[in-house]
Design an enzyme around this catalytic site. Structure first.
Site, short mmCIF file in Angstrom:
data_model
loop_
_atom_site.label_atom_id
_atom_site.label_comp_id
_atom_site.label_asym_id
_atom_site.label_seq_id
_atom_site.Cartn_x
_atom_site.Cartn_y
_atom_site.Cartn_z
N GLU A 1 49.59 59.68 32.19
CA GLU A 1 49.42 59.05 30.88
C GLU A 1 50.76 58.58 30.34
O GLU A 1 51.82 59.04 30.76
CB GLU A 1 48.80 60.05 29.89
CG GLU A 1 47.53 60.73 30.36
CD GLU A 1 46.39 59.78 30.65
OE1 GLU A 1 46.43 58.63 30.18
OE2 GLU A 1 45.45 60.19 31.35
N TYR B 1 31.45 53.67 44.78
CA TYR B 1 30.50 52.69 44.23
C TYR B 1 30.03 51.82 45.38
O TYR B 1 30.84 51.33 46.18
CB TYR B 1 31.16 51.84 43.14
CG TYR B 1 30.23 50.77 42.62
CD1 TYR B 1 29.14 51.11 41.83
CD2 TYR B 1 30.41 49.43 42.95
CE1 TYR B 1 28.25 50.14 41.38
CE2 TYR B 1 29.54 48.45 42.51
CZ TYR B 1 28.46 48.82 41.72
OH TYR B 1 27.58 47.86 41.29
N TYR C 1 33.40 43.93 46.78
CA TYR C 1 33.60 45.38 46.70
C TYR C 1 33.33 46.07 48.03
O TYR C 1 34.24 46.45 48.76
CB TYR C 1 32.72 45.98 45.58
CG TYR C 1 33.18 47.35 45.15
CD1 TYR C 1 33.88 47.53 43.96
CD2 TYR C 1 32.96 48.47 45.94
CE1 TYR C 1 34.34 48.78 43.57
CE2 TYR C 1 33.40 49.73 45.56
CZ TYR C 1 34.08 49.88 44.38
OH TYR C 1 34.54 51.11 44.01
#
Length: 397
Positions: free
Chosen positions: A74, A224, A234
């Site tokens: 982060e 996915y 993809y």
């Protein structure tokens, strides 16, 4: 400061802390409404600050009363910079978990490094002794190999041909033409190094070496698959090659874990939603916006929290698993409905800027994008001054 969204090249360069709090709270409220279930107690999540990783943490923390450890990279807020959404998601997860009496820990840094792995191992030894679930949900575009020190950068490209089509301009809420270039062999291998299963394997190996895995230990990572409509960009592109490696890693890990711990290594195929990663995949957002409209009309649309709650409660720790012929868990089953996919394909072939708002849920798709960055919540006053320093006064380490 008064924080307004700023989007450049489909990247939101500001986030709203109060909106991030609302995002976390709504996911927690959903899990509380659905009810608790029996599951793991001590959990490590790699990439648990946003998207499916955060939804997994919320589901398991508030659905199973589990103790959760998160590792994520982060950027801390400084001066007029608002930091990353994940930074604030971690802070507010902590606050809500503390109210419920749950144990939590956040490690901020490079999950790929041996140094981070050692910090986490030392913490597990000190606080829990062992863990019973590892969720690997890391999304990154670069990785430094901890063995060689070489840094690899992934590529979102097709293989064997160029692919062109429409994507979405988030700022203008319109279609924009994009071309996905053909990847070189080096780019394919680099993407596998970043997004494949190598680091997942290193985490499990490090935990096993220190005897930190419970009997019956499970680990799950996310993939996915999509439909033929998105295969070129993809499933059959560079990302797909990396995900193939991830699945090969799962099969090898499963053999080892079953033998040593009566455990499991699982791959779960997720539904198409807006995440920090998915919004950058060329052409994919148009498919997503069409899918949103059709699934909402059919009453089958799920966001990240609905899907991860169903995955863990009904499948991984329940009696209603949906498993395909190669052993993947398939909470994406609703997206894969054949009649639905035929409709998606039909609309993809005729969508343009004139009928975009009629044939897709671009408003809903963009709204979800804004919400993962803390904007567009009707319960947040975006005209109110935000005291960043006060909000950031929380123990993260």
């Amino acid at each position: 400061m008064i924080i307004k969204p700023a989007i450049k090249n489909n990247i939101c360069v500001r986030v709203h802390p109060i909106g991030c709090r609302e995002n976390v709270k709504r996911q927690i409220d959903y899990v509380k409404t659905k009810g608790s279930f029996k599951g793991p107690k001590n959990i490590l999540i790699i990439g648990g600050s946003s998207g499916y990783g955060l939804a997994s943490r919320v589901t398991l923390g508030f659905g199973c009363n589990a103790n959760t450890i998160n590792v994520s990279f982060e950027i801390e807020p400084k001066r007029n910079k608002t930091g990353t959404a994940g930074w604030w998601n971690n802070i507010y997860f902590q606050q809500f978990a503390k109210e419920e009496g749950l144990k939590y820990k956040d490690f901020i840094g490079d999950a790929f490094s041996f140094e981070m792995k050692q910090q986490v191992i030392d913490y597990i030894k000190r606080e829990y002794g062992k863990i019973d679930l590892l969720v690997y949900s890391l999304a990154s575009n670069r990785r430094t190999d901890p063995v060689t020190g070489e840094t690899y950068i992934s590529s979102l490209k097709s293989i064997g041909k160029t692919v062109d089509g429409y994507s979405i301009d988030i700022n203008k809420e319109c279609l924009k033409y994009e071309k996905m270039e053909e990847a070189t062999p080096e780019e394919i291998q680099n993407t596998i190094k970043v997004m494949g299963g190598e680091d997942w394997d290193l985490w499990v190996e490090a935990l096993m070496k220190e005897d930190l895995l419970e009997e019956g230990f499970k680990t799950v990572s996310y993939t996915y698959l999509g439909s033929p409509a998105t295969y070129d960009i993809y499933h059959e592109g560079t990302i797909g090659k990396a995900k193939n490696h991830l699945e090969e890693t799962a099969r090898a890990l499963n053999t080892t874990l079953k033998e040593k711990y009566n455990g499991q290594a699982l791959i779960s195929a997720s539904k198409a939603i807006v995440t920090k990663a998915s919004i950058y995949i060329p052409i994919f957002p148009v498919y997503g916006a069409i899918l949103y409209k059709l699934m909402k009309e059919a009453g089958t649309h799920e966001g990240e929290i609905e899907q991860k709650y169903r995955l863990f409660k009904d499948m991984v720790y329940g009696e209603e698993p949906i498993i395909d012929e190669v052993g993947r868990y398939r909470p994406d089953n609703l997206e894969q409905d054949e009649a639905l996919q035929e409709k998606v394909k039909e609309i993809l072939n005729k969508i343009d800027n004139d009928n975009l708002h009629e044939l897709s849920d671009i408003k809903g798709f963009v709204d979800d994008f804004m919400k993962i960055n803390g904007f567009n919540f009707d319960t947040v006053d975006y005209e109110q001054d935000v005291d960043m320093e006060t909000l950031n006064e929380v123990e993260l380490y």
